[in-house]
Scaffold this motif. Sequence first.
Motif, PDB file in Angstrom:
ATOM      1  N   MET A 323      14.159   2.368   1.860  1.00  0.00           N
ATOM      2  CA  MET A 323      13.955   3.708   1.252  1.00  0.00           C
ATOM      3  C   MET A 323      15.241   4.257   0.692  1.00  0.00           C
ATOM      4  O   MET A 323      15.442   4.861  -0.618  1.00  0.00           O
ATOM      5  CB  MET A 323      13.489   4.533   2.264  1.00  0.00           C
ATOM      6  CG  MET A 323      12.378   4.112   2.943  1.00  0.00           C
ATOM      7  SD  MET A 323      10.820   4.258   1.555  1.00  0.00           S
ATOM      8  CE  MET A 323      10.938   6.092   1.148  1.00  0.00           C
ATOM      9  N   VAL A 324      16.616   3.836   1.176  1.00  0.00           N
ATOM     10  CA  VAL A 324      17.811   4.379   0.681  1.00  0.00           C
ATOM     11  C   VAL A 324      18.108   3.522  -0.727  1.00  0.00           C
ATOM     12  O   VAL A 324      18.131   4.586  -1.750  1.00  0.00           O
ATOM     13  CB  VAL A 324      19.052   3.769   1.576  1.00  0.00           C
ATOM     14  CG1 VAL A 324      20.335   4.010   1.085  1.00  0.00           C
ATOM     15  CG2 VAL A 324      18.884   4.445   2.873  1.00  0.00           C
ATOM     16  N   ASN A 325      17.688   2.454  -0.733  1.00  0.00           N
ATOM     17  CA  ASN A 325      17.875   1.605  -1.941  1.00  0.00           C
ATOM     18  C   ASN A 325      17.025   2.234  -3.048  1.00  0.00           C
ATOM     19  O   ASN A 325      17.432   2.541  -4.289  1.00  0.00           O
ATOM     20  CB  ASN A 325      17.468   0.214  -1.981  1.00  0.00           C
ATOM     21  CG  ASN A 325      18.127  -0.621  -2.944  1.00  0.00           C
ATOM     22  OD1 ASN A 325      19.261  -0.395  -3.672  1.00  0.00           O
ATOM     23  ND2 ASN A 325      17.338  -1.554  -3.465  1.00  0.00           N
ATOM     24  N   LYS A 329      18.517   4.066  -6.303  1.00  0.00           N
ATOM     25  CA  LYS A 329      18.300   3.282  -7.671  1.00  0.00           C
ATOM     26  C   LYS A 329      17.611   4.371  -8.729  1.00  0.00           C
ATOM     27  O   LYS A 329      17.805   4.370  -9.961  1.00  0.00           O
ATOM     28  CB  LYS A 329      17.828   2.033  -7.691  1.00  0.00           C
ATOM     29  CG  LYS A 329      18.885   1.083  -7.118  1.00  0.00           C
ATOM     30  CD  LYS A 329      18.098  -0.446  -7.394  1.00  0.00           C
ATOM     31  CE  LYS A 329      19.073  -1.378  -6.960  1.00  0.00           C
ATOM     32  NZ  LYS A 329      18.527  -2.752  -7.137  1.00  0.00           N
ATOM     33  N   SER A 330      16.831   5.205  -8.382  1.00  0.00           N
ATOM     34  CA  SER A 330      15.986   6.290  -9.087  1.00  0.00           C
ATOM     35  C   SER A 330      16.571   7.372  -9.353  1.00  0.00           C
ATOM     36  O   SER A 330      16.118   8.232 -10.330  1.00  0.00           O
ATOM     37  CB  SER A 330      14.574   6.485  -8.399  1.00  0.00           C
ATOM     38  OG  SER A 330      13.912   5.330  -8.443  1.00  0.00           O
ATOM     39  N   GLY A 331      17.875   7.537  -8.859  1.00  0.00           N
ATOM     40  CA  GLY A 331      18.728   8.449  -9.149  1.00  0.00           C
ATOM     41  C   GLY A 331      18.846   9.831  -8.298  1.00  0.00           C
ATOM     42  O   GLY A 331      19.285  10.959  -8.429  1.00  0.00           O
ATOM     43  N   ALA A 356      26.410   1.779  -3.717  1.00  0.00           N
ATOM     44  CA  ALA A 356      25.833   1.262  -4.954  1.00  0.00           C
ATOM     45  C   ALA A 356      25.139   2.488  -5.818  1.00  0.00           C
ATOM     46  O   ALA A 356      25.481   2.764  -6.872  1.00  0.00           O
ATOM     47  CB  ALA A 356      25.096   0.129  -5.033  1.00  0.00           C
ATOM     48  N   GLY A 357      24.170   3.166  -4.914  1.00  0.00           N
ATOM     49  CA  GLY A 357      23.725   4.192  -5.297  1.00  0.00           C
ATOM     50  C   GLY A 357      24.563   5.108  -6.354  1.00  0.00           C
ATOM     51  O   GLY A 357      24.166   5.793  -7.350  1.00  0.00           O
TER      52      GLY A 357
END
Length: 669
Positions: A323-325, A329-331, A356-357
């Motif tokens: 969920m974090v990822n 990644k979707s901003g 990374a986000g």
Amino acid sequence: MKKSFLVPHSLLSTPKPQPRHHLRHHKPPSSASVSTNQTKWNSKTNVIITHPTLVVMESCSSMHQLRQIQARMTLTGLINDTFPLSRVLAFCALADAGDIRYAHRLFRRIPEPNTFMWYTMIRGYNKARIPSTAFSFFLHMLRGRVPLDARTFVFALKACELFSEPSQGESVHSVARKTGFDSELLVRNGLVNFYADRGWLKHARWVFDEMSAMDVVTWTTMIDGYAASNCSDAAMEMFNLMLDGDVEPNEVTLIAVLSACSQKGDLGMGKYIHEIMEKKNMRWGLSLHNALLDMYVKCGSLIAARELFDRMETRDVISWTSMVNGYAKSGYLESARRFFDQTPRKNVVCWSAMIAGYSQNDKPEESLKLFHEMLGAGFVPVEHTLVSVLSACGQLSCLSLGCWIHQYFVDGKIMPLSATLANAIIDMYAKCGNIDKAAEVFSTMSERNLVSWNSMIAGYAANGQAKQAVEVFDQMRCMEFNPDDITFVSLLTACSHGGLVSEGQEYFDAMERNYGIKPKKEHYACMIDLLGRTGLLEEAYKLITNMPMQPCEAAWGALLSACRMHGNVELARLSALNLLSLDPEDSGIYVQLANICANERKWGDVRRVRSLMRDKGVKKTPGHSLIEIDGEFKEFLVADESHTQSEEIYKVLDAIFLLSKLEDCDCEL
């Protein structure tokens, strides 16, 4: 002494372990007592064991206890029987608390070890990850004409999976073919797994297609092999063939198929798998839940992922990290951070996903702040973490932290310098202005990929060293690396910064002619910038009007900057109008146009531009600075007084300004 254990005759020659046996507990001997709090040895046998000593043997949890039990077996003569001896050997070779060297010494003292004992040693050395010794046991079985069975070949193939070369596995395949064991399903499945595990999918498929009968393991192994090798289309095709047959997929099969859906971004097939799981009322383990969650996340369906997550009765760190990822990644960084903060037990993957986000969504300050928190929490970063942090360092020109990462983790031999990590270091040094250090890292790389060459070309381009960028491109071609569209963006940028008009035009023309790469809007923007910088404004305007696609902001922006450089007000006005039609809220366009008009003393035009800004409610974005102090970043706006020490800061700035003026006066004198 009477021995009370039951051993099927078949077990002495070709044992076939079944699901875990049922123990009939007896009071254990005092010399080999076992604490009830200790973890039992999860041994496998199809024998119902009743002998008290053997009951204790099955509950053994240490080599110390094993030696006590073995001593008692020796005193009672029990050790002279095949089955008790095989259980002692199996514990030493296979239990987590065992000792493979002790097992080897024990095996050498057995006069005529049976097949089970031989492949127990093969399994033990596989578990110890010493494949050469495991394979040597298989060879000794062949030379000694020890009776073989299907499981012998399976365990021999497991040893071969650990070798760097495939020759040993091919020899096992050859022996299986000569002895007729290659017709057995168990061996065939082992061969498919061996070839698929090595990425030899054609060989795996050949064995698969030759099989007259297949079970769920066969299909799953083949599907998983395709998925692991990023052949998602082939994996999906194989799954469809499986559904057309009479073999029902199990949980492992669906996990492999969902992995293929994630790689391909095939949300439709992923939903279809979800429907199958619902209709067949299958048992949903946590691994299957996580695979389905990962599929929804990677296919961009965050709503479905959130619904699934909320319905999950059991979650682990993988569930939370997905969920974090997904949100990062979707901003959706705020949502990602909420999931991150709520994760009960974070691991390094969870930290890396959030870091990374931030890095990938233009929040480098938050990325580095979280990295410091991660180190403070005692987590050791992995390669993916460092790549994201180095990217953030490049965005902020934070050379000190980037250097520390390079020196501490790479030079300090904590982490090997892979191509991915080296590329990130090169990019960081180049963006921080230390192009010589970037070139030094590039020159020491033992293995380069296309990203390595592109990073170096881009680094030279960004630092205004056009000739060096062209030289690296020539070296790249000599090494037979084919450029991609990213290569040409960097190369044309280098030509633009270096004023290499003819070279840039030549590269632009060669893209499609020599390399089959159609120029994109980014390449046109680079060429417009190149022509504009060198004063060829008419040629630049002609190129922008003849683009095969709608000109982007970068193209019109490059032309506007060139007009300011060369004082072409009329073309500047035209460029600004086109830019404003694309982004009417960008204050920089108005300011740049006003400055161009002011430079040409067209004060009426300046007033009209400023009036247009007021009418549209556009305000000039204030300039700002960013400095790093003890690992924390402080941002200052123009005329900013929000800082608690702003009065002292401005006093120091005034003193510095005064000193600079005094130095200028001294120079004039």
